[in-house]
Scaffold this motif. Structure first.
Motif, PDB file in Angstrom:
ATOM      1  N   TRP A 102       0.827  -1.187   0.000  1.00 21.54           N
ATOM      2  CA  TRP A 102       0.000   0.000   0.000  1.00 21.54           C
ATOM      3  C   TRP A 102       0.868   1.246   0.000  1.00 21.54           C
ATOM      4  CZ3 TRP A 102       0.843  -2.995   4.270  1.00 21.54           C
ATOM      5  CH2 TRP A 102       1.268  -2.375   5.432  1.00 21.54           C
ATOM      6  N   SER A 103       0.276   2.315  -0.465  1.00 20.98           N
ATOM      7  CA  SER A 103       0.941   3.602  -0.484  1.00 20.98           C
ATOM      8  C   SER A 103       0.549   4.325   0.798  1.00 20.98           C
ATOM      9  CB  SER A 103       0.505   4.408  -1.712  1.00 20.98           C
ATOM     10  OG  SER A 103       1.092   5.669  -1.688  1.00 20.98           O
ATOM     11  N   ARG A 104       1.515   4.594   1.676  1.00 16.37           N
ATOM     12  CA  ARG A 104       1.224   5.241   2.964  1.00 16.37           C
ATOM     13  C   ARG A 104       0.910   6.719   2.769  1.00 16.37           C
ATOM     14  NH1 ARG A 104       0.111   8.053   6.347  1.00 16.37           N
ATOM     15  NH2 ARG A 104       0.514   7.964   8.564  1.00 16.37           N
ATOM     16  N   PHE A 105       1.627   7.377   1.847  1.00 16.26           N
ATOM     17  CA  PHE A 105       1.298   8.755   1.479  1.00 16.26           C
ATOM     18  C   PHE A 105       1.792   9.013   0.073  1.00 16.26           C
ATOM     19  CE2 PHE A 105       5.447   9.341   3.633  1.00 16.26           C
ATOM     20  CZ  PHE A 105       6.131  10.070   2.687  1.00 16.26           C
ATOM     21  N   LEU A 143       6.575  13.168  -3.598  1.00 14.15           N
ATOM     22  CA  LEU A 143       7.073  12.204  -2.617  1.00 14.15           C
ATOM     23  C   LEU A 143       6.012  11.149  -2.369  1.00 14.15           C
ATOM     24  CD1 LEU A 143       8.765  14.470   0.095  1.00 14.15           C
ATOM     25  CD2 LEU A 143       9.837  13.265  -1.786  1.00 14.15           C
ATOM     26  N   PHE A 144       6.454   9.916  -2.119  1.00 19.62           N
ATOM     27  CA  PHE A 144       5.520   8.840  -1.807  1.00 19.62           C
ATOM     28  C   PHE A 144       6.191   7.825  -0.896  1.00 19.62           C
ATOM     29  CE2 PHE A 144       7.782   7.457  -5.563  1.00 19.62           C
ATOM     30  CZ  PHE A 144       8.034   6.105  -5.342  1.00 19.62           C
ATOM     31  N   ALA A 145       5.365   7.079  -0.183  1.00 20.40           N
ATOM     32  CA  ALA A 145       5.856   5.991   0.660  1.00 20.40           C
ATOM     33  C   ALA A 145       5.161   4.708   0.222  1.00 20.40           C
ATOM     34  CB  ALA A 145       5.557   6.258   2.128  1.00 20.40           C
ATOM     35  N   LEU A 146       5.923   3.674  -0.005  1.00 21.15           N
ATOM     36  CA  LEU A 146       5.407   2.375  -0.408  1.00 21.15           C
ATOM     37  C   LEU A 146       5.747   1.368   0.678  1.00 21.15           C
ATOM     38  CD1 LEU A 146       4.185   0.429  -2.520  1.00 21.15           C
ATOM     39  CD2 LEU A 146       6.480   0.231  -3.493  1.00 21.15           C
ATOM     40  N   VAL A 147       4.722   0.717   1.215  1.00 28.32           N
ATOM     41  CA  VAL A 147       4.904  -0.291   2.251  1.00 28.32           C
ATOM     42  C   VAL A 147       4.559  -1.639   1.643  1.00 28.32           C
ATOM     43  CG1 VAL A 147       4.241  -1.050   4.567  1.00 28.32           C
ATOM     44  CG2 VAL A 147       4.238   1.384   4.009  1.00 28.32           C
ATOM     45  N   SER A 148       5.404  -2.631   1.882  1.00 30.21           N
ATOM     46  CA  SER A 148       5.203  -3.965   1.338  1.00 30.21           C
ATOM     47  C   SER A 148       5.386  -4.981   2.464  1.00 30.21           C
ATOM     48  CB  SER A 148       6.225  -4.211   0.227  1.00 30.21           C
ATOM     49  OG  SER A 148       6.079  -5.498  -0.305  1.00 30.21           O
ATOM     50  N   TRP A 149       4.474  -5.932   2.521  1.00 29.36           N
ATOM     51  CA  TRP A 149       4.507  -6.965   3.562  1.00 29.36           C
ATOM     52  C   TRP A 149       4.100  -8.286   2.937  1.00 29.36           C
ATOM     53  CZ3 TRP A 149       0.584 -10.062   5.478  1.00 29.36           C
ATOM     54  CH2 TRP A 149       0.845 -10.745   6.654  1.00 29.36           C
ATOM     55  N   ALA A 150       4.792  -9.371   3.283  1.00 26.78           N
ATOM     56  CA  ALA A 150       4.461 -10.696   2.754  1.00 26.78           C
ATOM     57  C   ALA A 150       4.613 -11.724   3.869  1.00 26.78           C
ATOM     58  CB  ALA A 150       5.368 -11.048   1.588  1.00 26.78           C
ATOM     59  N   SER A 151       3.770 -12.762   3.804  1.00 26.14           N
ATOM     60  CA  SER A 151       3.859 -13.827   4.803  1.00 26.14           C
ATOM     61  C   SER A 151       3.529 -15.163   4.153  1.00 26.14           C
ATOM     62  CB  SER A 151       2.915 -13.558   5.969  1.00 26.14           C
ATOM     63  OG  SER A 151       1.584 -13.788   5.583  1.00 26.14           O
ATOM     64  N   ASN A 152       3.814 -16.227   4.895  1.00 28.74           N
ATOM     65  CA  ASN A 152       3.419 -17.572   4.489  1.00 28.74           C
ATOM     66  C   ASN A 152       2.850 -18.276   5.718  1.00 28.74           C
ATOM     67  OD1 ASN A 152       5.610 -18.418   6.038  1.00 28.74           O
ATOM     68  ND2 ASN A 152       6.929 -18.812   4.268  1.00 28.74           N
ATOM     69  N   ILE A 155      10.550   5.351   0.988  1.00 25.93           N
ATOM     70  CA  ILE A 155      10.064   6.704   0.738  1.00 25.93           C
ATOM     71  C   ILE A 155      10.958   7.239  -0.373  1.00 25.93           C
ATOM     72  CG2 ILE A 155       9.740   9.032   1.648  1.00 25.93           C
ATOM     73  CD1 ILE A 155       9.221   7.771   4.384  1.00 25.93           C
ATOM     74  N   ALA A 156      10.325   7.708  -1.436  1.00 31.72           N
ATOM     75  CA  ALA A 156      11.075   8.143  -2.608  1.00 31.72           C
ATOM     76  C   ALA A 156      10.392   9.330  -3.257  1.00 31.72           C
ATOM     77  CB  ALA A 156      11.198   6.990  -3.601  1.00 31.72           C
ATOM     78  N   CYS A 157      11.090   9.908  -4.202  1.00 31.41           N
ATOM     79  CA  CYS A 157      10.587  11.030  -4.986  1.00 31.41           C
ATOM     80  C   CYS A 157      10.416  10.539  -6.416  1.00 31.41           C
ATOM     81  CB  CYS A 157      11.584  12.180  -4.914  1.00 31.41           C
ATOM     82  SG  CYS A 157      11.049  13.652  -5.786  1.00 31.41           S
ATOM     83  N   VAL A 204       2.167  18.430   9.749  1.00 25.28           N
ATOM     84  CA  VAL A 204       2.988  18.475   8.538  1.00 25.28           C
ATOM     85  C   VAL A 204       2.595  17.319   7.624  1.00 25.28           C
ATOM     86  CG1 VAL A 204       5.331  18.347   7.618  1.00 25.28           C
ATOM     87  CG2 VAL A 204       4.897  19.553   9.756  1.00 25.28           C
ATOM     88  N   ASP A 205       2.184  17.654   6.412  1.00 21.84           N
ATOM     89  CA  ASP A 205       1.864  16.644   5.406  1.00 21.84           C
ATOM     90  C   ASP A 205       3.168  15.946   5.011  1.00 21.84           C
ATOM     91  OD1 ASP A 205       0.997  15.135   3.266  1.00 21.84           O
ATOM     92  OD2 ASP A 205       0.479  16.846   2.005  1.00 21.84           O
ATOM     93  N   PRO A 206       3.236  14.611   5.089  1.00 16.16           N
ATOM     94  CA  PRO A 206       4.481  13.921   4.742  1.00 16.16           C
ATOM     95  C   PRO A 206       4.942  14.200   3.310  1.00 16.16           C
ATOM     96  CG  PRO A 206       2.870  12.369   5.614  1.00 16.16           C
ATOM     97  CD  PRO A 206       2.199  13.690   5.513  1.00 16.16           C
ATOM     98  N   CYS A 207       4.013  14.488   2.408  1.00 17.11           N
ATOM     99  CA  CYS A 207       4.373  14.815   1.017  1.00 17.11           C
ATOM    100  C   CYS A 207       5.076  16.157   0.926  1.00 17.11           C
ATOM    101  CB  CYS A 207       3.125  14.866   0.142  1.00 17.11           C
ATOM    102  SG  CYS A 207       2.262  13.308   0.016  1.00 17.11           S
ATOM    103  N   ALA A 208       4.825  17.035   1.888  1.00 14.30           N
ATOM    104  CA  ALA A 208       5.405  18.376   1.874  1.00 14.30           C
ATOM    105  C   ALA A 208       6.646  18.479   2.748  1.00 14.30           C
ATOM    106  CB  ALA A 208       4.366  19.394   2.341  1.00 14.30           C
ATOM    107  N   ALA A 209       6.971  17.413   3.475  1.00 12.37           N
ATOM    108  CA  ALA A 209       8.143  17.445   4.350  1.00 12.37           C
ATOM    109  C   ALA A 209       9.417  17.507   3.515  1.00 12.37           C
ATOM    110  CB  ALA A 209       8.163  16.203   5.244  1.00 12.37           C
ATOM    111  N   ALA A 210      10.456  18.034   4.111  1.00 12.14           N
ATOM    112  CA  ALA A 210      11.738  18.159   3.423  1.00 12.14           C
ATOM    113  C   ALA A 210      12.288  16.778   3.086  1.00 12.14           C
ATOM    114  CB  ALA A 210      12.732  18.899   4.319  1.00 12.14           C
TER     115      ALA A 210
END
Length: 168
Positions: A33-36, A59-68, A79-81, A126-132
């Protein structure tokens, strides 16, 4: 290229210039999921898969989780641009073409700490997308060293906004 010219180019960016993020949600197995992030488009493939798009510079944050059957296999946060055409980038799983990495952590304990850092910034307004972007690099470096990151305060955010205004 000035920041104002770059923003004008981003607003007029063609579809090929967008960053696409593939998200999959299979309850209890694979959850991404995209956190922001300020999404500019979304394409639903089926009940479990969708693709979201961002404009260059976002800016965006991508969270990934996997299980068995034995428990959690993998958990990550990045977190990337988003990048534009011709810009340098690093490859990221599920992100086309990639992005400028600001933070990348593995293992759920570190991912949870990064999510708490995002929540702490939102708690002060502070919006995480607007953070430095430097703040997210700081969070990454401190967590990689096993230290607690400094909070992103309103005063730091104002300083970032002034610095950005001067650079325009």
């Amino acid at each position: 290229m000035s920041v104002a010219a770059r923003r004008a180019a981003v607003a007029a960016a063609p579809c090929g210039a967008l960053t696409a993020i593939d998200l999959t949600w299979i309850e209890g197995e694979i959850e991404q999921w995209s956190r922001f992030g300020r999404l500019c488009g979304e394409r639903i493939i089926d009940r479990r898969r969708r693709v979201v798009m961002l404009r260059p510079g976002g800016l965006f944050a991508l969270v990934s989780w996997a299980s068995n059957a034995f428990g959690t296999v993998d958990s990550r946060i990045a977190i990337a641009c988003a990048v534009g055409i011709g810009e340098a980038f690093a490859t990221l799983p599920f992100v086309r073409p990639g992005g400028r990495r600001l933070l990348r952590l593995h293992r759920w304990s570190r991912v949870a700490r990064a999510l708490r850092a995002i929540d702490a910034g939102e708690a002060v307004g502070v919006d995480p997308c607007a953070a430095a972007p430097d703040h997210w690099r700081h969070v990454h470096n401190r967590m990689a060293a096993g230290c607690a990151p400094r909070r992103f305060s309103i005063a730091r955010h104002r300083a970032w906004l002034q610095r950005r205004r001067i650079l325009e």
